[in-house]
Design an enzyme around this catalytic site. Structure first.
Site, PDB file in Angstrom:
ATOM      1  N   CYS A  74      26.656  57.861  -7.289  1.00  9.30           N
ATOM      2  CA  CYS A  74      26.198  57.767  -8.693  1.00  9.30           C
ATOM      3  C   CYS A  74      25.211  56.598  -8.739  1.00  9.30           C
ATOM      4  CB  CYS A  74      27.375  57.525  -9.634  1.00  9.30           C
ATOM      5  SG  CYS A  74      28.782  58.633  -9.412  1.00  9.30           S
ATOM      6  N   ALA A  75      24.136  56.718  -7.971  1.00 15.24           N
ATOM      7  CA  ALA A  75      23.284  55.562  -7.670  1.00 15.24           C
ATOM      8  C   ALA A  75      22.487  55.052  -8.863  1.00 15.24           C
ATOM      9  CB  ALA A  75      22.332  55.916  -6.527  1.00 15.24           C
ATOM     10  N   GLY A  99      19.776  52.176  -8.849  1.00 16.14           N
ATOM     11  CA  GLY A  99      20.025  51.627  -7.527  1.00 16.14           C
ATOM     12  C   GLY A  99      20.338  50.161  -7.357  1.00 16.14           C
ATOM     13  N   GLY A 100      20.824  49.475  -8.391  1.00 19.05           N
ATOM     14  CA  GLY A 100      21.181  48.064  -8.237  1.00 19.05           C
ATOM     15  C   GLY A 100      22.188  47.840  -7.120  1.00 19.05           C
ATOM     16  N   LYS A 101      23.244  48.664  -7.097  1.00 20.26           N
ATOM     17  CA  LYS A 101      24.281  48.507  -6.073  1.00 20.26           C
ATOM     18  C   LYS A 101      23.839  49.117  -4.745  1.00 20.26           C
ATOM     19  CE  LYS A 101      27.852  48.360  -9.622  1.00 20.26           C
ATOM     20  NZ  LYS A 101      26.985  48.762 -10.753  1.00 20.26           N
ATOM     21  N   ASP A 123      22.063  61.088  -7.262  1.00 18.52           N
ATOM     22  CA  ASP A 123      22.201  61.009  -8.716  1.00 18.52           C
ATOM     23  C   ASP A 123      21.775  62.344  -9.327  1.00 18.52           C
ATOM     24  OD1 ASP A 123      22.843  58.560 -10.657  1.00 18.52           O
ATOM     25  OD2 ASP A 123      21.472  59.910 -11.695  1.00 18.52           O
ATOM     26  N   ASP A 140      21.297  68.567  -7.692  1.00 21.65           N
ATOM     27  CA  ASP A 140      20.863  69.669  -8.556  1.00 21.65           C
ATOM     28  C   ASP A 140      21.712  70.927  -8.349  1.00 21.65           C
ATOM     29  OD1 ASP A 140      19.930  70.245  -6.050  1.00 21.65           O
ATOM     30  OD2 ASP A 140      17.799  70.275  -6.597  1.00 21.65           O
ATOM     31  N   ASP A 166      30.363  54.712  -8.340  1.00 24.82           N
ATOM     32  CA  ASP A 166      30.172  53.813  -9.493  1.00 24.82           C
ATOM     33  C   ASP A 166      30.065  54.739 -10.701  1.00 24.82           C
ATOM     34  OD1 ASP A 166      29.631  51.643 -11.114  1.00 24.82           O
ATOM     35  OD2 ASP A 166      27.502  51.608 -10.625  1.00 24.82           O
ATOM     36  N   CYS A 217      32.268  49.950 -15.159  1.00 21.67           N
ATOM     37  CA  CYS A 217      32.043  48.721 -15.932  1.00 21.67           C
ATOM     38  C   CYS A 217      32.807  48.849 -17.255  1.00 21.67           C
ATOM     39  CB  CYS A 217      30.558  48.452 -16.145  1.00 21.67           C
ATOM     40  SG  CYS A 217      29.646  49.801 -16.897  1.00 21.67           S
TER      41      CYS A 217
END
Length: 404
Positions: free
Chosen positions: A232-233, A236-238, A256, A283, A301, A354
């Site tokens: 679940c990018a 892309g922070g993580k 994603d 997709d 995530d 989060c």
């Protein structure tokens, strides 16, 4: 503080777009700050911070001002006068600010501050849900902490630079930072500055990422050379943090459902000097099936209520609805059931949100472990991160190992 008419009017415009047009606060701020190129850092800071402050305390201020949505322009000025009075800012002699009952505003504030849902400025349903889920004591502490302004935290990109080098470089640009001992790659800004205009940012030496969010990638225990999937990018922070933990070696597949987010990630990988990331859009179910039993490490995530990050998204309090939480919990369990099949025997995955709600966190993991899909997995460890304890965002992480 002296109020300037053009800046105050920009705040009123922003509040109209956020409250009445239901636009996202961060996008509105970006739009409004383009009104006048002559505005300096202090002017821009006033507009952004004042707008966010009034958004954060909307329910309390509206109750004090005795106004209801949708707000007319005159009513938006009434919200603004409440903000001024409570901040101790002298009101100028403008017709929009005439007849402000300062004593009554302070009296109403003292009165309403005794009631949590007004004091913390949250909808009734959210206050009830928080208390039911966390208990009165923890919820009271947590919602109080989540209503504080978020600090600016940087994550050092260790592929390109080390923490002390970055600190010295930023200090040359009059950006003072403090190392956070419990977070190896984190630097906290002493005061808010626009770090995105620095050469250090353009060169990919750091990303802006909350300290709690920086705990997730290390929790997965990745190693250079592994095949790692971030399912679940998003933007892309993580993913970028995982790449630095993998020392740019091995294969990191970022998945994603939104192609636009993966395009942003590609740009960020180039700036960060990251070479081991491959993006794939989900997709169809085939994308996941092709990766069954192949990942050494998997990060989930998961999409969530976002209750742990209210301090940086204060408008989410007004956009969130109980039905959304019910719906997202179904999606979270689907992700656990289906995406976990990508982990190979002996591999590990992290489920993270989060959110601070147990029904999105521990209860989801327990349901998965009790299901057919989860029978081969074992919970290694889990961590709840509360804003009231850490001072940063609220988060949850669970590390699971596939044994069978």
């Amino acid at each position: 503080m002296r109020l300037h008419r053009n800046l105050v009017f920009a705040v009123i415009d922003a509040l109209h777009l956020i409250f009445n047009e239901k636009e996202y606060a961060d996008k509105v701020i970006e739009k409004v700050l383009r009104y006048d190129k002559r505005w300096g850092a202090r002017d821009r800071g006033f507009i952004a911070e004042t707008t966010y402050d009034i958004v954060r305390w909307k329910r309390l201020y509206a109750e004090i001002a005795e106004v209801r949505e949708p707000f007319s322009r005159a009513q938006l000025f009434r919200l603004f006068t409440v903000w001024c009075v409570l901040k101790g800012i002298r009101l100028p002699d403008w017709k929009q600010l005439e007849d402000t009952p300062e004593r009554r505003i302070k009296g109403r504030f003292d009165e309403l501050s005794k009631i949590r849902k007004f004091r913390e400025s949250i909808p009734d349903w959210l206050d009830e849900l928080g208390e039911q889920s966390l208990g009165e004591k923890l919820w009271t502490k947590e919602i109080g902490a989540l209503n504080k302004q978020a600090e600016v935290i940087l994550r050092v990109n260790t592929i390109k630079i080390q923490k002390k080098q970055l600190q010295a470089l930023l200090a040359e640009n009059e950006i003072e930072t403090i190392a956070i001992d419990s977070h190896p790659d984190a630097l906290k800004l002493k005061e808010r500055k626009n770090v995105f205009v620095t050469e250090a940012f353009k060169n990919g030496f750091f990303e802006v990422q909350d300290a709690s969010s920086q705990l997730v990638a290390p929790f997965l225990e990745v190693e250079p050379g592994q095949r790692v999937v971030d399912a679940c990018a998003g933007a892309g922070g993580k993913t970028l943090h995982l790449a630095s933990q993998m020392e740019n070696k091995g294969q990191l597949i970022a998945l994603d459902i939104y192609e636009s987010k993966l395009k942003k990630l590609k740009k960020r990988t180039r700036r960060n000097g990251v070479h081991n990331v491959e993006t794939r859009i989900i997709d169809s179910t085939k994308v996941i099936k092709k990766l069954h039993n192949s990942a050494d490490r998997l990060l989930l995530d998961a999409p969530c209520s976002g209750l742990g990050v209210i301090k940086r998204n204060p408008d989410s309090k007004w956009k969130l609805e109980p039905e959304f939480i019910d719906r997202i919990m179904g999606i979270q369990q689907d992700i656990l059931q289906n995406y976990s099949k990508m982990v190979k025997k002996g591999g590990q995955m992290v489920y993270a949100t989060c959110s601070i709600l147990p029904q999105e966190n521990t209860e989801q993991v327990n349901s998965f472990l009790e299901s057919e899909s989860g029978k081969d997995f074992k919970l290694v460890r889990a961590q709840n991160v509360y804003a009231s304890e850490s001072g940063f965002d609220g988060f949850y992480m669970a590390l699971l190992k596939r044994e069978g």
